[in-house]
Design a protein around this motif. Sequence first.
Motif, PDB file in Angstrom:
ATOM      1  N   ASN A  57       0.827  -1.214   0.000  1.00 26.81           N
ATOM      2  CA  ASN A  57       0.000   0.000   0.000  1.00 26.81           C
ATOM      3  C   ASN A  57       0.857   1.259   0.000  1.00 26.81           C
ATOM      4  OD1 ASN A  57      -2.441  -1.318  -0.107  1.00 26.81           O
ATOM      5  ND2 ASN A  57      -2.734  -1.336   2.101  1.00 26.81           N
ATOM      6  N   PHE A  62      -1.206   4.477  -1.127  1.00 29.22           N
ATOM      7  CA  PHE A  62      -2.428   4.501  -0.309  1.00 29.22           C
ATOM      8  C   PHE A  62      -2.119   4.875   1.142  1.00 29.22           C
ATOM      9  CE2 PHE A  62      -4.040   0.930  -3.255  1.00 29.22           C
ATOM     10  CZ  PHE A  62      -4.501   1.849  -4.169  1.00 29.22           C
ATOM     11  N   PRO A  80      -1.340   7.913  -4.852  1.00 25.89           N
ATOM     12  CA  PRO A  80      -1.602   6.838  -5.820  1.00 25.89           C
ATOM     13  C   PRO A  80      -1.521   7.352  -7.242  1.00 25.89           C
ATOM     14  CG  PRO A  80      -3.330   6.955  -4.138  1.00 25.89           C
ATOM     15  CD  PRO A  80      -2.491   8.166  -3.977  1.00 25.89           C
ATOM     16  N   GLY A  81      -1.179   6.480  -8.177  1.00 21.89           N
ATOM     17  CA  GLY A  81      -1.105   6.891  -9.567  1.00 21.89           C
ATOM     18  C   GLY A  81      -1.148   5.688 -10.485  1.00 21.89           C
ATOM     19  N   ALA A  82      -1.479   5.957 -11.753  1.00 27.77           N
ATOM     20  CA  ALA A  82      -1.676   4.880 -12.722  1.00 27.77           C
ATOM     21  C   ALA A  82      -0.373   4.172 -13.092  1.00 27.77           C
ATOM     22  CB  ALA A  82      -2.337   5.442 -13.976  1.00 27.77           C
ATOM     23  N   ARG A  84       1.450   2.869 -10.945  1.00 24.28           N
ATOM     24  CA  ARG A  84       1.613   1.801  -9.952  1.00 24.28           C
ATOM     25  C   ARG A  84       0.249   1.145  -9.704  1.00 24.28           C
ATOM     26  NH1 ARG A  84       2.290   5.397  -6.145  1.00 24.28           N
ATOM     27  NH2 ARG A  84       2.350   6.997  -7.743  1.00 24.28           N
ATOM     28  N   GLY A  85      -0.241   0.427 -10.705  1.00 20.42           N
ATOM     29  CA  GLY A  85      -1.570  -0.182 -10.617  1.00 20.42           C
ATOM     30  C   GLY A  85      -1.587  -1.358  -9.657  1.00 20.42           C
ATOM     31  N   MET A  86      -2.731  -1.531  -8.987  1.00 22.82           N
ATOM     32  CA  MET A  86      -2.844  -2.591  -7.977  1.00 22.82           C
ATOM     33  C   MET A  86      -3.908  -3.606  -8.379  1.00 22.82           C
ATOM     34  SD  MET A  86      -2.186  -3.377  -4.447  1.00 22.82           S
ATOM     35  CE  MET A  86      -2.190  -2.044  -3.266  1.00 22.82           C
ATOM     36  N   VAL A 154      -5.055  -3.100 -15.067  1.00 20.34           N
ATOM     37  CA  VAL A 154      -3.829  -2.428 -14.629  1.00 20.34           C
ATOM     38  C   VAL A 154      -2.840  -2.311 -15.795  1.00 20.34           C
ATOM     39  CG1 VAL A 154      -1.768  -2.732 -13.213  1.00 20.34           C
ATOM     40  CG2 VAL A 154      -4.039  -3.010 -12.196  1.00 20.34           C
ATOM     41  N   ASN A 157      -2.647   0.402 -18.650  1.00 16.99           N
ATOM     42  CA  ASN A 157      -2.029   1.690 -18.342  1.00 16.99           C
ATOM     43  C   ASN A 157      -0.516   1.691 -18.539  1.00 16.99           C
ATOM     44  OD1 ASN A 157      -4.334   3.131 -17.569  1.00 16.99           O
ATOM     45  ND2 ASN A 157      -4.300   2.206 -15.532  1.00 16.99           N
TER      46      ASN A 157
ATOM     47  N   THR B 185      -8.161   5.288  -7.801  1.00 15.01           N
ATOM     48  CA  THR B 185      -7.002   6.192  -7.716  1.00 15.01           C
ATOM     49  C   THR B 185      -5.763   5.534  -8.298  1.00 15.01           C
ATOM     50  OG1 THR B 185      -6.470   5.459  -5.487  1.00 15.01           O
ATOM     51  CG2 THR B 185      -7.823   7.430  -5.673  1.00 15.01           C
ATOM     52  N   SER B 186      -5.622   4.219  -8.104  1.00  8.22           N
ATOM     53  CA  SER B 186      -4.424   3.568  -8.638  1.00  8.22           C
ATOM     54  C   SER B 186      -4.568   3.326 -10.143  1.00  8.22           C
ATOM     55  CB  SER B 186      -4.115   2.272  -7.893  1.00  8.22           C
ATOM     56  OG  SER B 186      -4.698   1.174  -8.535  1.00  8.22           O
ATOM     57  N   LEU B 187      -5.695   3.694 -10.723  1.00  8.71           N
ATOM     58  CA  LEU B 187      -5.841   3.663 -12.184  1.00  8.71           C
ATOM     59  C   LEU B 187      -5.812   5.081 -12.752  1.00  8.71           C
ATOM     60  CD1 LEU B 187      -8.624   0.946 -12.339  1.00  8.71           C
ATOM     61  CD2 LEU B 187      -6.273   0.659 -13.087  1.00  8.71           C
ATOM     62  N   GLY B 188      -5.501   6.048 -11.899  1.00  9.39           N
ATOM     63  CA  GLY B 188      -5.306   7.409 -12.392  1.00  9.39           C
ATOM     64  C   GLY B 188      -6.480   8.344 -12.207  1.00  9.39           C
TER      65      GLY B 188
END
Lengths: 267, 287
Positions: A57, A62, A80-82, A84-86, A154, A157, B185-188
């Motif tokens: 996280n 996060f 958070p940002g695209a 680093r997709g989870m 994920v 991206n 958020t983790s997808l932008g």
Amino acid sequence: MTNGGATGRIEINDLGIAFSRNGWTVEAVRRFTLMTTPGEFVALLGPSGCGKTTLLNAVAGFVTPTAGQVVVDGEVVAAPGADRGMVFQHHSLFPWKTVIGNVEFGLKMRGVSKVERTAQARDYLNLVGLAGFERAYPGELSGGMQQRVGIARVLVNRPRVMLMDEPFGALDAQTRLTMQELLLGVWREVRTTIIFVTHDIDEALFLSDRVAVMTARPGQIRDLVTVKLERPRAAAVIATPEFMALKARVLVQVREESAQALSGPRP
Amino acid sequence: MGAVPEAGTAPLVSTAVVPADAPALPQFVRWGRPVRRVLSIGLFFVIWHLLTKWDVDLYVRFQNIPAPWEVLEEAVALLAGRAFYVHILASLERIWLGFAIATVLGVMLGLLIGWFRFAEDTLFPPIELLRPIPAVAWVPLSIMLWPTERSSIVFITTLGAFFPIVLNTVHGVEAIDRQLVRAATSLGAGRAAIFREVVIPGALPSIVTGLSVGMGVSWICLISAEMISGQFGVGYFTWLAYGIVKYSQVVVGMLTIGILGMLSSALIRVIGARCMPWLPRRVKDEA
């Protein structure tokens, strides 16, 4: 769809994460340091509650670390940002979006045109073997298929790193094995860095280039195991002597840490 | 309120109860459901007929209650004229206006209160204070507040629908899975995108429940308000009929309210299902 080896260098520097609730402080991660090379597959292996999800996280952005930092390709992680997709354990697809709507989500956020994002989303759905399911809703899919959508969502991206939090933990044994092989196949195509959290020793060794065995909470690295098994790997590899030797080495440590986790955190 | 099946989970009973090789069911069983429904309405009228025919007097007295055929005659006569339609249209206009205003205000405020702590602190306390007051108790104040009879009745109707809509919207937003927000958020997704793509659709099932409940309450409020202060409307018509001793018109008025209420609730259900194609069918329907 290759990465080219340029991006995906993760530096976790002297990371510490503590939570305070009602006057209590819980130290989840302590002085954790790990570097990955671009395109590497690293597993975080440890007993439940050892802080491995918290660590993931922190890489995702996060949670904010209380000490140290996470650096991805030279940039300190702050949110958070695209890139680093989870992929979560389960139930993280948007139930109100179709399969293709879920996969297109990240592209839509970047303002990619409808035609272009449909085309790209289809490519990634093909990659995870879900061609033909574009119009289905997540609730109509099996657990394994939902996780494949999660992976495609994920990867579309082109992230620097894909973070996976026990993504196959809720699946039955057969499906889990199929998904592990599928993941390796996909990773061979896209070559993004993967950090994969699991408590399953076989899974960690089968998938990874390196396995970080974690201590009980607060989580630190107890052992860093390099897995030199030849790729591409098939399921049969887990019966080879090399695999068995690695497994024996890791098993002892994980069992000790599990016992430690039960007797309470170390001072 | 707010009891909506969790989206994304398969219904518990997904396997058919009837094995594939079972013999084909006889016609009357397959048509059982519509037949049962028609019979149930029919039985209702038969019992009503008998109670009035025999002038039953068992503490509850049926001597003054019109029989079904008297009501039918009255209804035919009313529907042939013009005056009754004026009442129906007046009520429909007030419901439509009041419900539309309540929907816009209730959903907007509910989304804000559910998602932003500042909005919750500033907007929610007065709503919680006013909510327990029945809409009928607002009638005197409403007459003082609003210049026309029409606007004061629309106000009462709005109030009735507003509270269930705002409350269900707030609950819907608060019940959104935090993991979905993290995934976004983790997808932008930024803040605005999360609100648009996660919060609103995530709260939608609960919002539709609120609209459904709100529609029922707004009919209750409309009819009460019309009976107390109206000069038009089905509620006024029904109360007036009682005053001039036209008991079959009273029953026609009541049944009209029942039918209109039922149709408007059905409309909400149909629109709701159209807006949420992802929701699993009811478990009851699969058996």
